[in-house]
Design a protein around this motif. Structure first.
Motif, short mmCIF file in Angstrom:
data_model
loop_
_atom_site.label_atom_id
_atom_site.label_comp_id
_atom_site.label_asym_id
_atom_site.label_seq_id
_atom_site.Cartn_x
_atom_site.Cartn_y
_atom_site.Cartn_z
N PRO A 140 30.47 68.74 -63.29
CA PRO A 140 29.84 69.18 -62.04
C PRO A 140 30.83 69.74 -61.02
CG PRO A 140 30.07 66.80 -62.01
CD PRO A 140 30.56 67.26 -63.36
N TRP A 141 32.12 69.81 -61.37
CA TRP A 141 33.13 70.25 -60.41
C TRP A 141 33.57 71.68 -60.71
CZ3 TRP A 141 34.20 65.96 -63.68
CH2 TRP A 141 33.74 64.74 -63.18
N SER A 142 33.79 72.43 -59.68
CA SER A 142 34.23 73.82 -59.86
C SER A 142 35.71 73.92 -60.17
CB SER A 142 33.93 74.64 -58.59
OG SER A 142 32.54 74.65 -58.31
N TYR A 143 36.50 72.95 -59.68
CA TYR A 143 37.94 72.96 -59.91
C TYR A 143 38.33 71.65 -60.60
CZ TYR A 143 37.58 76.62 -56.39
OH TYR A 143 37.22 77.75 -55.68
N PHE A 183 49.53 66.66 -61.22
CA PHE A 183 48.70 65.59 -60.67
C PHE A 183 48.95 64.33 -61.50
CE2 PHE A 183 46.36 69.51 -59.64
CZ PHE A 183 46.20 69.35 -58.27
N THR A 184 49.28 63.25 -60.85
CA THR A 184 49.58 62.01 -61.56
C THR A 184 48.47 60.98 -61.45
OG1 THR A 184 50.76 61.15 -59.62
CG2 THR A 184 52.06 62.33 -61.28
N GLN A 190 43.06 67.27 -52.46
CA GLN A 190 42.86 68.37 -51.54
C GLN A 190 43.93 69.45 -51.76
OE1 GLN A 190 40.21 68.30 -49.61
NE2 GLN A 190 39.66 66.18 -50.04
N VAL A 191 43.49 70.65 -52.04
CA VAL A 191 44.41 71.78 -52.22
C VAL A 191 44.09 72.83 -51.17
CG1 VAL A 191 45.17 73.64 -53.74
CG2 VAL A 191 44.67 71.37 -54.69
N VAL A 208 39.94 69.59 -55.76
CA VAL A 208 40.22 69.60 -57.20
C VAL A 208 39.97 68.20 -57.75
CG1 VAL A 208 41.97 69.96 -58.98
CG2 VAL A 208 41.89 71.46 -56.98
N MET A 209 39.13 68.13 -58.78
CA MET A 209 38.85 66.85 -59.42
C MET A 209 39.74 66.70 -60.65
SD MET A 209 37.22 64.04 -59.16
CE MET A 209 35.96 64.45 -57.92
N VAL A 210 40.53 65.65 -60.67
CA VAL A 210 41.45 65.39 -61.78
C VAL A 210 40.81 64.37 -62.72
CG1 VAL A 210 43.74 64.56 -62.43
CG2 VAL A 210 43.45 65.93 -60.35
N LYS A 211 40.57 64.80 -63.96
CA LYS A 211 39.92 63.95 -64.96
C LYS A 211 40.58 64.15 -66.32
CE LYS A 211 36.42 62.20 -62.56
NZ LYS A 211 36.17 60.73 -62.40
#
Length: 229
Positions: A140-143, A183-184, A190-191, A208-211
């Motif tokens: 569901p995330w664009s980034y 990304f750790t 937030q970018v 940005v969602m980090v997964k």
């Protein structure tokens, strides 16, 4: 007889047969044979030395040729970074950009910009050629980014005359049309991208969602496949 010559006999003037049936070689022939063996060994050694010298000369030439080019590239990158830093006079951001960064993630609103033409892309070595699918029934995330994997943030249709600054979670990551970050931690980050031209300054803020992303084993790089097994 009949014009034919009989079989030639070997001259045994300098060799004799001992009681055991072995041919005894004279001291002169033995000395000549040893000298011939030494000459052959010496020739082989000289050939090896010439080959080694030629190989080292070729590789040293290639190294000294490529080293200055690599050094020049690094120097230019550092020089560009310093020049971009000297032009960094952006100390404040618009209030509505700050409010957006403080808000929690919303599917309907994952980015905000003061310019209709400023946009960016997030990718890594996998998603550069095959982007992660986002939208209904997918992510569901664009980034989307992945933890502990080199991630590139790039300006879409960057203007060579514009100045760009990248900030992640409030920390400056670099300058230019693209920057590589790591990304750790999983979760929302937030970018913010700042574009400065001769006449105006524009802002783009994205969440940005980090997964962790699942992939089929056959699609992994050789290095990642070896790590997996």
């Amino acid at each position: 007889r009949g014009g034919r010559e009989g079989p030639r006999r070997l001259s045994l003037s300098s060799t004799t047969m001992n009681a055991h049936g072995y041919v005894e070689v004279s001291p002169t022939e033995e000395r000549e044979a040893k000298n011939a063996m030494r000459g052959a060994k010496l020739g082989l050694g000289i050939s090896l030395l010439c080959f080694t010298a030629g190989y080292l000369s070729t590789n040293l030439t290639q190294t000294t040729t490529s080293a200055p080019a690599e050094f020049v590239g690094q120097a230019q990158a550092v020089s560009h970074m310093k020049a971009a830093f000297l032009h960094d006079d952006v100390s404040e951001i618009p209030a509505h950009i700050e409010r957006f960064q403080a808000e929690e993630y919303q599917e309907a609103k994952d980015s905000i910009s003061t310019s209709s033409t400023l946009s960016m892309t997030v990718y890594n070595e996998y998603t550069q050629s095959k982007p992660i699918e986002t939208g209904t029934n997918t992510y569901p995330w664009s980034y989307v980014a992945e933890p502990n994997r080199a991630t590139t943030l790039a300006v879409d249709d960057a203007d060579s005359d514009s100045w760009y600054k990248w900030t992640v979670d409030g920390h400056v990551q670099g300058y230019g049309s693209s920057v590589e970050v790591l990304f750790t931690e999983v979760g929302e980050h937030q970018v913010m991208l700042v574009e400065k031209t001769a006449t105006s300054t524009s802002y783009l803020s994205v969440k940005v969602m980090v997964k962790y992303v699942r992939r089929e084993i056959r699609s992994l790089t050789d290095l990642d496949r070896e790590k997996f097994f």
